[in-house]
Design a protein around this motif. Structure first.
Motif, PDB file in Angstrom:
ATOM      1  N   PRO A 170       0.815  -1.231   0.000  1.00 13.81           N
ATOM      2  CA  PRO A 170       0.000   0.000   0.000  1.00 13.81           C
ATOM      3  C   PRO A 170       0.845   1.276   0.000  1.00 13.81           C
ATOM      4  CG  PRO A 170      -0.828  -1.556   1.630  1.00 13.81           C
ATOM      5  CD  PRO A 170       0.480  -2.095   1.148  1.00 13.81           C
ATOM      6  N   LEU A 171       2.087   1.197   0.494  1.00 15.82           N
ATOM      7  CA  LEU A 171       2.935   2.394   0.521  1.00 15.82           C
ATOM      8  C   LEU A 171       3.385   2.803  -0.883  1.00 15.82           C
ATOM      9  CD1 LEU A 171       5.134   1.662   3.665  1.00 15.82           C
ATOM     10  CD2 LEU A 171       3.275   3.314   3.471  1.00 15.82           C
ATOM     11  N   CYS A 172       3.258   1.875  -1.855  1.00 15.09           N
ATOM     12  CA  CYS A 172       3.545   2.249  -3.244  1.00 15.09           C
ATOM     13  C   CYS A 172       2.584   3.338  -3.712  1.00 15.09           C
ATOM     14  CB  CYS A 172       3.405   1.042  -4.177  1.00 15.09           C
ATOM     15  SG  CYS A 172       4.609  -0.260  -3.874  1.00 15.09           S
ATOM     16  N   ARG A 173       1.469   3.518  -2.982  1.00 13.59           N
ATOM     17  CA  ARG A 173       0.479   4.548  -3.326  1.00 13.59           C
ATOM     18  C   ARG A 173       0.533   5.740  -2.389  1.00 13.59           C
ATOM     19  NH1 ARG A 173      -3.954   1.563  -6.099  1.00 13.59           N
ATOM     20  NH2 ARG A 173      -3.125  -0.519  -6.356  1.00 13.59           N
ATOM     21  N   CYS A 174       1.589   5.813  -1.586  1.00 12.37           N
ATOM     22  CA  CYS A 174       1.731   6.921  -0.643  1.00 12.37           C
ATOM     23  C   CYS A 174       1.705   8.262  -1.387  1.00 12.37           C
ATOM     24  CB  CYS A 174       3.046   6.753   0.102  1.00 12.37           C
ATOM     25  SG  CYS A 174       3.567   8.190   1.025  1.00 12.37           S
ATOM     26  N   SER A 175       1.187   9.295  -0.731  1.00 12.93           N
ATOM     27  CA  SER A 175       1.046  10.593  -1.412  1.00 12.93           C
ATOM     28  C   SER A 175       2.383  11.293  -1.647  1.00 12.93           C
ATOM     29  CB  SER A 175       0.122  11.511  -0.608  1.00 12.93           C
ATOM     30  OG  SER A 175       0.668  11.747   0.678  1.00 12.93           O
ATOM     31  N   TYR A 176       3.449  10.873  -0.962  1.00 12.93           N
ATOM     32  CA  TYR A 176       4.733  11.553  -1.160  1.00 12.93           C
ATOM     33  C   TYR A 176       5.525  10.833  -2.260  1.00 12.93           C
ATOM     34  CZ  TYR A 176       9.061  14.006  -0.352  1.00 12.93           C
ATOM     35  OH  TYR A 176      10.182  14.781  -0.535  1.00 12.93           O
ATOM     36  N   GLY A 177       5.771  11.537  -3.347  1.00 17.21           N
ATOM     37  CA  GLY A 177       6.360  10.945  -4.549  1.00 17.21           C
ATOM     38  C   GLY A 177       7.624  10.137  -4.326  1.00 17.21           C
ATOM     39  N   PRO A 178       8.670  10.727  -3.715  1.00 14.47           N
ATOM     40  CA  PRO A 178       9.920   9.958  -3.564  1.00 14.47           C
ATOM     41  C   PRO A 178       9.749   8.676  -2.740  1.00 14.47           C
ATOM     42  CG  PRO A 178      10.364  12.295  -3.289  1.00 14.47           C
ATOM     43  CD  PRO A 178       8.861  12.146  -3.372  1.00 14.47           C
ATOM     44  N   TYR A 179       8.867   8.707  -1.733  1.00 17.08           N
ATOM     45  CA  TYR A 179       8.637   7.512  -0.915  1.00 17.08           C
ATOM     46  C   TYR A 179       7.898   6.459  -1.741  1.00 17.08           C
ATOM     47  CZ  TYR A 179       7.564   4.976   3.489  1.00 17.08           C
ATOM     48  OH  TYR A 179       7.474   4.059   4.508  1.00 17.08           O
ATOM     49  N   ALA A 180       6.872   6.901  -2.475  1.00 17.23           N
ATOM     50  CA  ALA A 180       6.108   5.959  -3.307  1.00 17.23           C
ATOM     51  C   ALA A 180       7.025   5.305  -4.345  1.00 17.23           C
ATOM     52  CB  ALA A 180       4.951   6.683  -3.990  1.00 17.23           C
ATOM     53  N   ARG A 181       7.899   6.106  -4.964  1.00 17.27           N
ATOM     54  CA  ARG A 181       8.778   5.547  -5.992  1.00 17.27           C
ATOM     55  C   ARG A 181       9.792   4.565  -5.386  1.00 17.27           C
ATOM     56  NH1 ARG A 181       8.095  10.932  -7.970  1.00 17.27           N
ATOM     57  NH2 ARG A 181       9.993  11.704  -6.981  1.00 17.27           N
ATOM     58  N   ALA A 182      10.316   4.917  -4.206  1.00 18.26           N
ATOM     59  CA  ALA A 182      11.246   3.997  -3.536  1.00 18.26           C
ATOM     60  C   ALA A 182      10.529   2.689  -3.202  1.00 18.26           C
ATOM     61  CB  ALA A 182      11.813   4.639  -2.264  1.00 18.26           C
ATOM     62  N   MET A 183       9.274   2.794  -2.747  1.00  8.97           N
ATOM     63  CA  MET A 183       8.548   1.582  -2.364  1.00  8.97           C
ATOM     64  C   MET A 183       8.229   0.703  -3.569  1.00  8.97           C
ATOM     65  SD  MET A 183       8.667   1.662   0.763  1.00  8.97           S
ATOM     66  CE  MET A 183       8.051  -0.001   0.696  1.00  8.97           C
ATOM     67  N   ILE A 184       7.980   1.319  -4.712  1.00  7.04           N
ATOM     68  CA  ILE A 184       7.733   0.516  -5.923  1.00  7.04           C
ATOM     69  C   ILE A 184       8.989  -0.299  -6.255  1.00  7.04           C
ATOM     70  CG2 ILE A 184       7.390   0.678  -8.426  1.00  7.04           C
ATOM     71  CD1 ILE A 184       5.377   2.971  -7.842  1.00  7.04           C
ATOM     72  N   ARG A 185      10.136   0.353  -6.214  1.00  8.29           N
ATOM     73  CA  ARG A 185      11.400  -0.371  -6.455  1.00  8.29           C
ATOM     74  C   ARG A 185      11.578  -1.499  -5.447  1.00  8.29           C
ATOM     75  NH1 ARG A 185      15.416   1.721  -9.832  1.00  8.29           N
ATOM     76  NH2 ARG A 185      16.779   0.042  -9.174  1.00  8.29           N
ATOM     77  N   ILE A 186      11.351  -1.150  -4.165  1.00  7.11           N
ATOM     78  CA  ILE A 186      11.592  -2.114  -3.091  1.00  7.11           C
ATOM     79  C   ILE A 186      10.663  -3.318  -3.238  1.00  7.11           C
ATOM     80  CG2 ILE A 186      11.319  -2.476  -0.600  1.00  7.11           C
ATOM     81  CD1 ILE A 186      12.465   0.383  -0.251  1.00  7.11           C
ATOM     82  N   CYS A 187       9.385  -3.061  -3.478  1.00  7.07           N
ATOM     83  CA  CYS A 187       8.431  -4.171  -3.561  1.00  7.07           C
ATOM     84  C   CYS A 187       8.753  -5.092  -4.738  1.00  7.07           C
ATOM     85  CB  CYS A 187       7.004  -3.653  -3.662  1.00  7.07           C
ATOM     86  SG  CYS A 187       6.399  -3.028  -2.087  1.00  7.07           S
ATOM     87  N   LYS A 188       9.201  -4.503  -5.845  1.00  8.38           N
ATOM     88  CA  LYS A 188       9.565  -5.342  -6.987  1.00  8.38           C
ATOM     89  C   LYS A 188      10.709  -6.284  -6.600  1.00  8.38           C
ATOM     90  CE  LYS A 188       8.115  -2.442 -10.846  1.00  8.38           C
ATOM     91  NZ  LYS A 188       8.563  -1.517 -11.893  1.00  8.38           N
ATOM     92  N   GLU A 189      11.674  -5.756  -5.848  1.00 11.54           N
ATOM     93  CA  GLU A 189      12.822  -6.583  -5.477  1.00 11.54           C
ATOM     94  C   GLU A 189      12.481  -7.556  -4.345  1.00 11.54           C
ATOM     95  OE1 GLU A 189      16.078  -3.174  -6.739  1.00 11.54           O
ATOM     96  OE2 GLU A 189      16.145  -3.993  -4.718  1.00 11.54           O
ATOM     97  N   GLU A 190      11.552  -7.124  -3.514  1.00 15.18           N
ATOM     98  CA  GLU A 190      11.203  -7.887  -2.318  1.00 15.18           C
ATOM     99  C   GLU A 190      10.490  -9.199  -2.657  1.00 15.18           C
ATOM    100  OE1 GLU A 190      11.530  -7.886   1.771  1.00 15.18           O
ATOM    101  OE2 GLU A 190      11.733  -5.974   0.734  1.00 15.18           O
TER     102      GLU A 190
END
Lengths: 351, 93
Positions: A170-190
């Motif tokens: 769900p954090l991939c949809r966070c309202s803060y852009g840099p955090y959301a983008r980091a989480m998308i990367r992280i979830c893909k690797e995770e």
């Protein structure tokens, strides 16, 4: 039962991350009126599911909440390398060792993505690092439990990374852009982390009786601490309501915990292992599993610094930081010595 | 010891595509920034080329000027092909 926003087990995780990425682009196309003042504009952007970017105006509370949450998340990745690193030199095969090394390296990378995201909010990584080493910022309490056997590496992958994924998608949809983008990367690797843990447990659970016993013992010890990773129950959660309004957080602690239990109940049967909860059973009325809540008093005690490994984890982190000082100094000295005084030429840029 | 400078990292994912900003990192110099960027952002073959740029060397437009800075483009609809009326029957236009 919760709408479409959750990561389902297995292959659907990446679909959920891809959805978040697509929505990020779609939201950016929706027009926002550009309110009369900066606060109205901020509110309108959040309402339209558009991202807030580093140099936008934002409420102080929003900035502070994000720094606290992203820093804690980054610290968790870095401290989270320790429990698994305990088994790097004793992995049962070269293949398992190479995989575990790759996973621990990913965690270091995830920590770095997150520190970089926090830095866009105007705080330096060194400051955050000092706060961690001084014990003034926290990391996830789960990493204060010991890894007593090889099966614990499997249980961490299945349960701890599984819980982290349920929290993080769900954090991939966070309202803060840099955090959301980091989480998308992280979830893909995770997505590989959870599967490698599951595979370790599956292999042990289908091995000798002794191996199966070892796997069951690991699940017995990691189950309730993993449930506690979702934080205190909604009735006691201090940060939730505002974070939900700001779309930093999308689901409540108890909703996410329930989702995790429902995933694990099915996955445990395939493993042939038992979740250590005699009251775990399907409730057709709720369309979800009933389960025993973790011991929140224990969670609070671990957060206060009194878990089995708090002191060892921090001592290791401090020692690694201090022992690495000469490397940082040598690299800085080398850079200073070789600093090129000449301005870059046009050709140099288009390499 | 002062903190290592911040570098912005741009990766070209495949031949034929532009370099895209992927994130930032700290490094003492350009050579180490490049190596760190390789280890941090291309562990799964996400790129064929990397740029690292000192963050301090970037000049950015200010979000405070979001209206005045970009407004001049808003009243020039004739820059888009959809502005023009195409007579019936014409082909390949």
């Amino acid at each position: 039962m919760y709408g479409n926003d959750f990561a389902a087990p297995g292959g659907e995780l990446l679909d959920q991350v891809a959805d978040a990425e697509r929505e990020l682009r779609a939201a950016a196309d929706r027009s926002v009126r550009g309110g009369s003042d900066e606060e109205t504009y901020f509110t309108e952007l959040v309402a339209a599911d558009q991202k807030i970017e580093p140099r936008d105006w934002m409420p102080d509370g929003y900035r502070k909440t994000l720094i606290r949450q992203i820093a804690q998340h980054a610290h968790s990745e870095i401290i989270g390398m320790q429990p698994e690193a305990n088994w790097l030199t004793r992995a049962p095969t070269l293949k398992r060792k190479a995989i575990l090394l790759a996973k621990v390296q990913d965690e270091a990378g995830h920590g770095l993505y997150l520190y970089a995201a926090a830095e866009t909010l105007g705080v330096s990584r060194d400051t955050l690092y000092d706060l961690l080493l001084a014990g003034r910022q926290k990391y996830s309490s789960i990493f204060n439990y010991p890894t007593l056997s090889w099966a614990d590496v499997g249980a961490i992958g299945w349960l701890v990374d599984g819980a982290a994924i349920v929290n993080q998608v769900p954090l991939c949809r966070c309202s803060y852009g840099p955090y959301a983008r980091a989480m998308i990367r992280i979830c893909k690797e995770e997505s590989f982390h959870q599967r490698q843990g599951y595979e370790i447990l599956y292999t042990l659970a289908h091995g000798t009786p002794g191996q199966k016993e070892m796997a069951q013992d690991a699940v017995d010890r990691w189950w309730y601490p993993s449930l506690a990773m979702f934080g205190p129950p909604d009735t006691d959660s201090t940060h939730s309501a505002q974070s939900m309004a700001w779309k930093i957080k999308r689901f409540s602690n108890d909703d996410l915990r329930q989702r995790f239990v429902d995933m694990c109940a099915q996955q445990a049967t395939v493993l042939g292992l038992t979740i250590p909860d005699p009251d775990l059973r399907w409730n057709p009325d709720r369309g979800a599993y009933d389960y025993t809540a973790p011991d929140y008093a224990e969670l609070m005690e671990v957060i206060r610094g009194n878990g089995p490994c708090n002191r060892a984890r921090m001592a290791n982190r401090r020692a690694a930081h201090e022992d690495g000082a000469w490397v940082r100094e040598a690299a800085a000295a080398y850079a200073a010595k070789h600093a090129a005084p000449a301005a870059p030429t046009a050709e140099a840029v288009h390499a | 010891m002062p903190e290592w400078p911040l570098w912005e990292v741009f990766v070209r994912p495949r031949r034929g595509l532009s370099h895209t900003h992927v994130g930032s990192l700290h490094a003492p110099d350009a050579a180490l920034a490049l190596r760190n960027a390789r280890d941090l952002f291309t562990r799964r073959q996400e790129g064929v080329s990397i740029w690292v740029v000192p963050a301090a060397a970037i000049t950015a437009s200010s979000p405070d000027e979001k209206d005045s800075f970009f407004d001049p483009a808003a009243d020039k609809v004739y820059r888009h092909p959809t502005f023009y009326e195409v007579p019936d029957g014409v082909q390949h236009l």
